[in-house]
Every structure is written in structure tokens, then in C-alpha cells.
Design a protein around this motif. Sequence first.
Motif, short mmCIF file in Angstrom:
data_model
loop_
_atom_site.label_atom_id
_atom_site.label_comp_id
_atom_site.label_asym_id
_atom_site.label_seq_id
_atom_site.Cartn_x
_atom_site.Cartn_y
_atom_site.Cartn_z
N ARG A 82 0.83 -1.21 0.00
CA ARG A 82 0.00 0.00 0.00
C ARG A 82 0.86 1.26 0.00
NH1 ARG A 82 -3.41 -3.23 3.35
NH2 ARG A 82 -2.33 -2.49 5.22
N TRP A 83 2.00 1.18 0.72
CA TRP A 83 2.90 2.35 0.72
C TRP A 83 3.54 2.53 -0.65
CZ3 TRP A 83 8.47 1.99 0.74
CH2 TRP A 83 9.11 3.23 0.85
N LEU A 84 3.93 1.45 -1.32
CA LEU A 84 4.57 1.55 -2.64
C LEU A 84 3.60 2.05 -3.70
CD1 LEU A 84 6.76 -1.70 -2.80
CD2 LEU A 84 7.54 0.64 -2.49
N HIS A 111 12.67 4.86 8.03
CA HIS A 111 12.06 5.76 7.04
C HIS A 111 10.65 5.30 6.69
CE1 HIS A 111 11.67 8.33 3.52
NE2 HIS A 111 11.37 7.25 2.80
N LEU A 112 10.45 3.98 6.56
CA LEU A 112 9.12 3.47 6.24
C LEU A 112 8.14 3.72 7.38
CD1 LEU A 112 7.23 1.84 4.42
CD2 LEU A 112 8.19 -0.26 5.43
N ILE A 113 8.58 3.47 8.60
CA ILE A 113 7.69 3.70 9.75
C ILE A 113 7.31 5.17 9.85
CG2 ILE A 113 7.59 3.63 12.26
CD1 ILE A 113 9.30 1.11 12.15
N GLU A 114 8.26 6.05 9.61
CA GLU A 114 7.96 7.48 9.64
C GLU A 114 7.00 7.88 8.52
OE1 GLU A 114 10.35 11.78 9.45
OE2 GLU A 114 11.44 9.86 9.40
N ALA A 115 7.17 7.25 7.34
CA ALA A 115 6.33 7.62 6.20
C ALA A 115 4.88 7.18 6.39
CB ALA A 115 6.89 7.01 4.93
N ILE A 116 4.66 6.03 7.03
CA ILE A 116 3.29 5.51 7.17
C ILE A 116 2.78 5.69 8.59
CG2 ILE A 116 3.68 3.85 5.32
CD1 ILE A 116 4.04 1.69 7.38
N GLY A 117 3.43 6.54 9.34
CA GLY A 117 3.07 6.71 10.74
C GLY A 117 1.70 7.34 10.96
N ASP A 118 1.13 8.01 9.92
CA ASP A 118 -0.18 8.63 10.08
C ASP A 118 -1.32 7.63 10.00
OD1 ASP A 118 0.10 7.98 7.47
OD2 ASP A 118 -0.20 9.99 6.66
N ARG A 120 -2.42 5.86 7.38
CA ARG A 120 -3.13 5.72 6.12
C ARG A 120 -2.80 4.42 5.40
NH1 ARG A 120 1.18 9.16 5.11
NH2 ARG A 120 2.44 8.66 3.24
N CYS A 121 -1.65 3.80 5.74
CA CYS A 121 -1.28 2.55 5.09
C CYS A 121 -1.52 1.34 5.98
CB CYS A 121 0.19 2.58 4.68
SG CYS A 121 0.57 3.84 3.43
N GLY A 122 -2.10 1.56 7.15
CA GLY A 122 -2.33 0.45 8.05
C GLY A 122 -1.58 0.64 9.35
N ARG A 123 -1.74 -0.34 10.25
CA ARG A 123 -1.09 -0.28 11.56
C ARG A 123 0.41 -0.46 11.40
NH1 ARG A 123 0.16 -4.05 15.50
NH2 ARG A 123 -0.69 -5.71 14.17
N VAL A 124 1.17 0.37 12.14
CA VAL A 124 2.63 0.32 12.07
C VAL A 124 3.13 -0.65 13.12
CG1 VAL A 124 4.74 1.64 12.29
CG2 VAL A 124 2.72 2.69 11.25
N ASP A 125 3.82 -1.73 12.66
CA ASP A 125 4.41 -2.71 13.56
C ASP A 125 5.75 -3.12 12.97
OD1 ASP A 125 4.81 -5.76 14.41
OD2 ASP A 125 3.70 -4.71 15.97
N ARG A 126 6.82 -2.84 13.69
CA ARG A 126 8.16 -3.06 13.16
C ARG A 126 8.45 -4.52 12.79
NH1 ARG A 126 12.23 0.67 13.78
NH2 ARG A 126 14.31 -0.04 13.16
N PRO A 127 8.18 -5.49 13.65
CA PRO A 127 8.43 -6.89 13.24
C PRO A 127 7.60 -7.30 12.03
CG PRO A 127 8.19 -6.72 15.62
CD PRO A 127 7.77 -5.41 15.06
N GLU A 128 6.35 -6.80 11.94
CA GLU A 128 5.53 -7.16 10.79
C GLU A 128 6.13 -6.60 9.50
OE1 GLU A 128 1.55 -5.92 11.24
OE2 GLU A 128 1.04 -7.42 12.76
N LEU A 129 6.61 -5.35 9.53
CA LEU A 129 7.19 -4.76 8.34
C LEU A 129 8.46 -5.51 7.91
CD1 LEU A 129 6.76 -0.95 9.12
CD2 LEU A 129 5.37 -2.38 7.61
N ALA A 130 9.32 -5.89 8.88
CA ALA A 130 10.53 -6.62 8.54
C ALA A 130 10.20 -7.99 7.95
CB ALA A 130 11.40 -6.79 9.78
N SER A 131 9.19 -8.68 8.52
CA SER A 131 8.80 -9.97 7.99
C SER A 131 8.13 -9.85 6.63
CB SER A 131 7.85 -10.66 8.99
OG SER A 131 7.51 -11.95 8.55
#
Length: 836
Positions: A82-84, A111-118, A120-131
Motif C-alpha cells: 500500500r505504501w509503494l 524511514h518506512l515507519i515514519e512515512a506511514i506513521g499517520d 493511512r497505510c495500516g497499523r505500524v508494527d516493526r516486526p511485521e514490516l521486517a517480515s
Amino acid sequence: MTTKPTTTLPAARRSGQRSSAPLHGSAQKSLRATFPARSVPDAWPATTEDRDQVKERLEEFSATANRHTRYIRGRGAQTILRWLEEFPGDTWQQRWRNSGSDDQRRAWLDHLIEAIGDGRCGRVDRPELASGALALVCADVIRPSLEWLMTRQSLNLRQVVTERRDPDGFAALAAVGAPELWSTNLGFNARYQIAMLIVAKGGGVRDITVGDCLELRETEARVYVHAGSGRSLFYNWLRELGNFPAEAPTTLRDVSRHSGQVSAAELVDRYQLRCRPVRDLIVDYLTERQPSLDYNSLEDLSRTLARHFWGNLERHHPGIASLHLAPEVSAAWKERCRTKTQVRRLPDGTSVEVTSPRTNNINLLTAVRAFYLDLAQWALEEPGRWGPWVAPCPVKEAEISQRKHVTRRKARMDQRTRERLPVLPTLVTTAADELKKAQARLAAVRAAAPGTSFTVLGETYIKVKGTRYTDHVASATAYDANGRRHCLGPAEQRAFWAWASVEFLRHTGVRIEEMLEASHHSITQYRLPTTGEVVPLLQIAPSKTDEERLLLVSPELADVLSAMVCRVRDVSGAIPLVRSYDPSERAWNAPLPLLFQWRWGGQNRPVSVSTIRKGLDETLLASGLADSTGRPLRYQPHDFRRIFVTDAIMSGLPPHIAQVICGHKTISTTMSYKAVYPTEAIEAHRAFIARRRALRPSEEYRTPTSEEWDAFLAHFEKRKLSVGTCARAFGTACVHEHACVRCSLLRPDPAQRGRLEEIRDNLVARIAEAEREGWLGEVEGLQVSLAGAEDKLAQMDRRTPGGTAINLGMPRIATAHPIREKEGTSSLGQSVDDQQ
């Protein structure tokens, strides 16, 4: 030698000197041009799918994973997709590139967490993004750069790619790879590197090219800086798999550090000369000289002319553009060349500038003089090309005289040999003892269980824990009683090669590069035509003089060669072929079964010069040997060559035979290696005396009798006279019948001068009486005696200190304020009043 503290800046930067540009990577650039890496396209089936299709692909890709893992990967991947979608592009790969994610590297996730922190792209979870990123990469939806992969390493990347992307390719790789390394740390790293290439370039194991491997090694050198010793093992496995063409390099080991040969222009451009015409002249000169020089000599000549000559002039005389140097400019340059300044780091971490005399100053001046004279000579043949640069040579012929330099160097080398030859047996014994100790420690640590303590040679160690490290290097690591970490495997390797080097060098007298190039093919045999006896020979490959030679293998050397062959053989009994690098010619040699090779980092590689020196230093430290100043004694590999020549000639080997064994062009070179001992002069003089005595009658050397001894002593008592001493030899009669005043052997005593004057006066009176009485026959004899008396008086005057000296006094010189004397005149006889 003078020292002064420095700042943390390099010496070249502090002094304004431009540092030379490195040549590292020139060979790698050439290989990159021959073997280009695969480019990543903008589109392929997986990256053109929409988000729902990608979701189905990920579910199929993670079918073997547990439910929680599939959930985490899916949520993270959908958030990233969704971010891409916010970036332009027709494929996910294009959107990935336009997002700039490859440039973020380690900061990408932040950078990704900061970009989608509002949100709009879904819930921000660091382990989920890395996986999720791992799932998209392994499923070939996006292909990130190698830099991104190296800075975002995942423990699951290797396993996922091995199981889901190309299981057959990795199975084939396991069949050709070393079984003992496949599940070790080295094997894990090699498989991870192959997985990164598959993820970044696409395809499978057999699709990887030589260019891909070169790009990976270049990227690792840029990202990791210190990549480690086993980072090129993956390339060896891929090459054994048959992926690469026959002209592909044998190994990628150190290809980024070994520059290879470069052009004369690149050699000169390292020093960034400002005057372009002179720079072009030096390049043309080196190009003209290149056919008659080896590459190492060409590089030295470029350094002399571009750095030490013209670069030095440009730094101290900005704007100089002519080879016609003013006398003061050339004199200042030659004065600067006499010394060199180096920055040395002290044990406390500080640095000092050390200024010391330049030992090769004459060689530097000789090269510059040859440069000027060559231009003058070539100008006669090609005046249009070289004529404009002809100028008076700033270096005179007398300034490059090698006589004193050669004499001093000979004295230094002889002193080194005289210090090291007597203690060589101690070094040999210590090397053998240290090898036995190192082998005992290695056997003990390998027998011990991980995490347990063991005692060997009175020392207690604790073996490192962790069953993951099952290769021979890691399993030989232990801590001593003080908590210091010891790698006993490499220590045993260094001890063995130090022992082998000492034995090889002292029995053969070869150069260090000749020793390291010795292979199994060098061991040959020869059958004597007279007796039919077979003798072993060692063939020395052409090195410095480009001449090969054969050496007789002694029984001691045969034992050393046998131990080396047994050590380097593999499980099949053959000696592995190893490709070595020639640092003098900057070229890779053909693969050979080298005797000096070891297995390190999962690969067979030649033993380096630094390894030999380090092992030799450790052996010398254990021996406790010291030089004349009390400092620890140091051996250079070339010292053994000088010791070999000295010991051989002193043992009776003819010098011309030693010349052939050493491979010298002239016998004078061989004799310059031979150290001169003071005992040799003493023994030679004693031998001369013995030969001279053998030619004289033996009766002269019998024991004298008591009567003969008394007569000998009485002879010296009878030599004492009233006016001096008689100097006639023992056993000889007086030729003047005791007319001592006339005798030339009379040595008058100055203390008896008065008595001799009385004799002279008496002779004068007797001559007058004889003339008066007409005794003419008496006059002639008395005149001879008178002449002898006067001669003896003259001898006394010459022997008496200051006997005939005339005191002339001290001259007086007029001063600015002359002192008035009693007569009223100065020292020049002029009136004081007149002088004033």
C-alpha cells in the motif's frame, strides 16, 4: 634520527603533500569489464501482479510456515505494498526504485515507519514490516540492491530461499561443496551470499554469473570494509558446480586488493602532478623504458620521478614548469632527498614524526640523472619529440658514487650475519620445540568438549562454547587462565610454517619468493651416470634473475619436504592446485601444487610472506635471542641466504660453486654475501707462518741449551758502550774491529753527548798534531773517525726534541686601541700618536 609529536592528521595532509591515489581494484575493474553483472529488469511476472495476486503468491510461498508466521508476513507485505502504491510505476519493482528505498539501507525501516506513521497505510508494527519485506523479497516481487540486502540481513533469508526458490540448485551445490564446511559458520555465510545473489538478480543457483560474484565482492568491500577470510568460498562452490566459463578467474580471493598491472599514465597520475607537460613527458619516458624493465622496477621508477623528483619540486616551488633547474633549486631538492619523514604510532596511541636518513638516496639521484641523460641521448635520434626537454642535469657524476654506500652496506650486512650465524642452532631448536608445543595444544583443545577446561604443558585453558562452530578453526579456540582468547589452530599453522621456512631457507639459501613458489613438481631426481645412484634434486623456478637452477636435497631437507607434502595433501592423496599472486609482476600465476599452502577460510591458499614473517617473529620471541644492543634479535628471510653463503664458503665450498647454487650473475655478488670474520685473518696469518716455518731448517726450532741461552744473554750485555748501544745481530762479529765511532750500527745515547764531544775535540787535536808532525798515514784514519763522531752528534740533534728549533716568538698585531709602550711605538714600529 629526530622525532616530534604530530596531530591526528596524516603527515601528507599536514605538510600539504598530495597523497597518491590507490591502484587497488584495477584488476577487479578489468574483470568487471570482461564479465559484466546481470542487470535487473523493470518487469517480470511476479512484479507485474496486482496486490491481490501478490497476496495469493505469498500465501502459496509460505505454505510450509506456521499460521502465525503466515499472518505476520501477509500483514507486513500488504502494508508495504500500500505504501509503494503511492509512488509512480507500472510494476512493484519500478515503484520500489522510485521510492528511494535502495538508498536508505539501514535506515529504510525507520524511514518506512515514519512515512506511514499517520495510519493511512495500516497499523505500524516493526516486526511485521521486517517480515513482510522478507516475504516480498523471497517471493521475487521486488529485487532490492545488494547494498540494501547487506544492511538488512535476516536469519531466515538463506533458509527460505534454499527451500522455496531453488532447492535443486542448492542440492547440487551441496554435492560439490566440502561436506565438513556445509553446516559450519563458513558454509552458512557462503550459502547466504548465494541467496542474496538469487534475491537481488533473480533466477536460480545456476543462473549466477561471474559478474554477479564480482559485484557482490565489490559491494561487500564497500559495506563491510573488513569482509573476513571466508567471503569468497561461495565463488569456489559455484565454479566447481560448472557455472562459469574456463576463462573465469580461479578465485576471487583478494582480487579487490591486488591491482594487477596498470599503464604508465595511471602510475604517474597517482601523484596528481600540476604541470601537465611535465606529466606527459614522464609518462612518455616510462612508456619508452617499459619494454626493458620488469613491472616492479617500472613502478619504482614512476614513484621516483613523479613523487620524489617532480612532485617534490612542485610542493616547494609552486608554478615550476621547466626541467632547467636553478642551482639553488636543485641544491635544496637534493638536500631534502637525503632524509625521509614517517609517522609512527606509539604504544600509548599518540603519533610522532620520525625523520631519518634515506638509505636509497643514491639510487634516487641515479634515476634522476639517468632521466636527464636519456633525454639528451634520445634527442639526437628524435629531436622533435625529446629535444625541447633537454636541460643540464642537476645531479653530478660524483654525487652518485656508490663506493662508500656499497662499503657501508657491506659492513652492515656482515655485522648482521656475524650476529645471526652463531645463534642459528638456537633458532632451529626453538622452532622445532615451538612446533611440538603448538601441536600438543591443538590436539588437547580438539579433544576437549566445548565449555570444559583442559591442561596442556602446564597451562590451563577453557574451550569456547557453541556447537555451531564445528570447523577446525573455531573448535580450536580457547581462553587461558587470564581470560585471553587464543586461536590455537592458526597458532599451530604459523608454528609449522615458521619451522618449515627456517629449515628450507637455511638448507637451500633461496630467496623468499623462490621458496613460496616451490611446488610438488619442483621435487625431482637424477641418476648419476658413474654409479647409477639416484639423488633427489630441488628445482628452483626462475625468479629475480630469470634463471632456474637445481639444488641437491640433503637428508635434513628431505625430511622437511616430506613433512610439508604430508601436511598439504587432501583426502584423496593429491596436493591441491593453488593459484598464487606475484607481487613483483602484479599478475596471477597458473594453478600449481604449491608446497607452501594451507587451508584457511574453507579454501586452499598459498602461505603469504606476512604469515612467514609473523611466525618467524613469534619463534624469535620464544627463543629470547638478543642483538648487541640488548634488543630482541630479528631475522629477515634474506638473512638466511647470507648465512648460507657465508657458512658454505667457510666450510670449504669454492665460491664459483656457491655462485651457481645461489643463482648469482657474477661471483662478486656471491662474495658480497659472504661475511668477513676477524678470526679468518688470524687463522690465515697463522697458516702463513706455519708454511714459512716448514720451509726453514728444523734445527732452528729446537729447544736451546743452557750454554746457548747464557751466550744469548751475554751478547746483549756486551752491546753496552760508553757512548750508546751496539745494534749488531746475535752471533755476528764486529766488522769495524771495535772502532765504534765509525760504525753505522752504533746508536748514540743523548745523555753521553758530553763524552762524544770530548772524543770529537780529541780527534781534532790529534789530526792537528799528526799534520804538524807529518804523520800523513795517521791523518786519513783520524779524519774517518772524526766524520763518524760528527755524524753521531748530528743524530743526537735530530733525535733530541726541539734540539735544532729556533724560537721566533709570538707576533704582535696592532689593535683599535693600541697600548702605549715605553718607547712610544706600536707593534708595527709606528708611533702611537701617528696611529691615532
